[in-house]
Design a protein around this motif. Structure first.
Motif, PDB file in Angstrom:
ATOM      1  N   VAL A  98       0.827  -1.208   0.000  1.00 14.39           N
ATOM      2  CA  VAL A  98       0.000   0.000   0.000  1.00 14.39           C
ATOM      3  C   VAL A  98       0.860   1.257   0.000  1.00 14.39           C
ATOM      4  CG1 VAL A  98      -1.654   1.340   1.356  1.00 14.39           C
ATOM      5  CG2 VAL A  98      -2.007  -1.104   1.034  1.00 14.39           C
ATOM      6  N   THR A  99       1.865   1.295   0.842  1.00 16.77           N
ATOM      7  CA  THR A  99       2.657   2.514   0.972  1.00 16.77           C
ATOM      8  C   THR A  99       3.738   2.640  -0.088  1.00 16.77           C
ATOM      9  OG1 THR A  99       4.171   1.460   2.529  1.00 16.77           O
ATOM     10  CG2 THR A  99       2.280   2.636   3.449  1.00 16.77           C
ATOM     11  N   GLY A 100       4.201   1.535  -0.640  1.00 22.29           N
ATOM     12  CA  GLY A 100       5.237   1.570  -1.656  1.00 22.29           C
ATOM     13  C   GLY A 100       6.619   1.878  -1.105  1.00 22.29           C
ATOM     14  N   VAL A 101       6.816   1.694   0.189  1.00 21.63           N
ATOM     15  CA  VAL A 101       8.119   1.963   0.791  1.00 21.63           C
ATOM     16  C   VAL A 101       9.115   0.863   0.424  1.00 21.63           C
ATOM     17  CG1 VAL A 101       7.218   3.314   2.711  1.00 21.63           C
ATOM     18  CG2 VAL A 101       7.464   0.866   2.964  1.00 21.63           C
ATOM     19  N   ASP A 102      10.377   1.162   0.547  1.00 19.83           N
ATOM     20  CA  ASP A 102      11.423   0.220   0.184  1.00 19.83           C
ATOM     21  C   ASP A 102      11.949  -0.497   1.427  1.00 19.83           C
ATOM     22  OD1 ASP A 102      13.131  -1.141  -1.474  1.00 19.83           O
ATOM     23  OD2 ASP A 102      14.675   0.394  -1.425  1.00 19.83           O
ATOM     24  N   TRP A 103      11.059  -1.198   2.115  1.00 20.60           N
ATOM     25  CA  TRP A 103      11.435  -1.974   3.286  1.00 20.60           C
ATOM     26  C   TRP A 103      11.914  -3.349   2.849  1.00 20.60           C
ATOM     27  CZ3 TRP A 103       6.632  -1.029   6.884  1.00 20.60           C
ATOM     28  CH2 TRP A 103       6.674   0.286   7.357  1.00 20.60           C
ATOM     29  N   PRO A 104      12.620  -4.044   3.732  1.00 14.85           N
ATOM     30  CA  PRO A 104      13.041  -5.411   3.381  1.00 14.85           C
ATOM     31  C   PRO A 104      11.832  -6.321   3.156  1.00 14.85           C
ATOM     32  CG  PRO A 104      14.134  -4.663   5.380  1.00 14.85           C
ATOM     33  CD  PRO A 104      13.128  -3.625   5.023  1.00 14.85           C
ATOM     34  N   ASN A 105      11.938  -7.137   2.130  1.00 18.56           N
ATOM     35  CA  ASN A 105      10.887  -8.083   1.810  1.00 18.56           C
ATOM     36  C   ASN A 105      11.171  -9.394   2.545  1.00 18.56           C
ATOM     37  OD1 ASN A 105       8.699  -9.241   0.522  1.00 18.56           O
ATOM     38  ND2 ASN A 105       9.255  -8.440  -1.480  1.00 18.56           N
ATOM     39  N   LEU A 106      10.278 -10.357   2.451  1.00 23.34           N
ATOM     40  CA  LEU A 106      10.467 -11.616   3.172  1.00 23.34           C
ATOM     41  C   LEU A 106      11.688 -12.383   2.665  1.00 23.34           C
ATOM     42  CD1 LEU A 106       6.813 -12.901   3.614  1.00 23.34           C
ATOM     43  CD2 LEU A 106       8.242 -11.690   5.239  1.00 23.34           C
ATOM     44  N   ASP A 114      14.438 -11.046   1.744  1.00 23.43           N
ATOM     45  CA  ASP A 114      15.595 -10.411   2.381  1.00 23.43           C
ATOM     46  C   ASP A 114      15.821 -10.963   3.787  1.00 23.43           C
ATOM     47  OD1 ASP A 114      15.982  -8.780   0.139  1.00 23.43           O
ATOM     48  OD2 ASP A 114      14.595  -7.260   0.924  1.00 23.43           O
ATOM     49  N   PHE A 115      14.733 -11.197   4.511  1.00 21.09           N
ATOM     50  CA  PHE A 115      14.852 -11.792   5.839  1.00 21.09           C
ATOM     51  C   PHE A 115      15.376 -13.224   5.753  1.00 21.09           C
ATOM     52  CE2 PHE A 115      11.386  -8.669   6.923  1.00 21.09           C
ATOM     53  CZ  PHE A 115      12.215  -7.821   7.644  1.00 21.09           C
ATOM     54  N   ALA A 116      14.935 -13.974   4.748  1.00 20.92           N
ATOM     55  CA  ALA A 116      15.434 -15.331   4.562  1.00 20.92           C
ATOM     56  C   ALA A 116      16.918 -15.311   4.210  1.00 20.92           C
ATOM     57  CB  ALA A 116      14.642 -16.045   3.469  1.00 20.92           C
ATOM     58  N   GLY A 176      18.923 -14.999   7.288  1.00 22.89           N
ATOM     59  CA  GLY A 176      18.931 -16.203   8.115  1.00 22.89           C
ATOM     60  C   GLY A 176      19.749 -17.340   7.553  1.00 22.89           C
ATOM     61  N   VAL A 177      19.573 -17.642   6.265  1.00 21.46           N
ATOM     62  CA  VAL A 177      20.212 -18.821   5.692  1.00 21.46           C
ATOM     63  C   VAL A 177      21.045 -18.501   4.465  1.00 21.46           C
ATOM     64  CG1 VAL A 177      18.459 -20.406   6.571  1.00 21.46           C
ATOM     65  CG2 VAL A 177      18.172 -19.382   4.318  1.00 21.46           C
ATOM     66  N   GLY A 178      21.279 -17.248   4.185  1.00 22.87           N
ATOM     67  CA  GLY A 178      21.983 -16.847   2.969  1.00 22.87           C
ATOM     68  C   GLY A 178      23.396 -17.385   2.874  1.00 22.87           C
ATOM     69  N   ARG A 179      24.154 -17.272   3.931  1.00 24.11           N
ATOM     70  CA  ARG A 179      25.549 -17.721   3.905  1.00 24.11           C
ATOM     71  C   ARG A 179      25.630 -19.240   3.729  1.00 24.11           C
ATOM     72  NH1 ARG A 179      28.986 -15.815   8.827  1.00 24.11           N
ATOM     73  NH2 ARG A 179      27.654 -14.030   8.446  1.00 24.11           N
TER      74      ARG A 179
END
Length: 80
Positions: free
Chosen positions: A49-57, A59-61, A64-67
């Motif tokens: 709705v707001t169109g802000v550039d917050w982290p998406n899901l 990005d959170f993943a 957590g498990v990126g490395r």
């Protein structure tokens, strides 16, 4: 932004109207799980709705498990 907000309000209204009877008659654990699954949906709706550039899901993943995922990919990657 108003159109997006109306869309989210209509969709969540329909969803909660449909699920209310099931949620009301459900066990306490079921209600807690439903509430926990609703939190990411509300977060993503706010982003939409707001169109802000917050982290998406994803990005959170990645946090957590990126490395570990990159290590696995590098381990099985074929040499070119």
């Amino acid at each position: 932004m108003v159109v997006r907000a109306l869309l989210i309000i209509i969709l969540t209204g329909v969803l909660f109207a449909y699920d209310y009877r099931l949620w009301k008659s459900g066990k306490r654990k079921d209600r807690i799980v439903y509430a926990l699954l609703t939190i990411p949906a509300v977060y993503l709706a706010i982003i939409y709705v707001t169109g802000v550039d917050w982290p998406n899901l994803d990005d959170f993943a990645e946090l957590g498990v990126g490395r570990a995922a990159k290590s696995i990919v590098n381990a099985i990657k074929l040499p070119s």
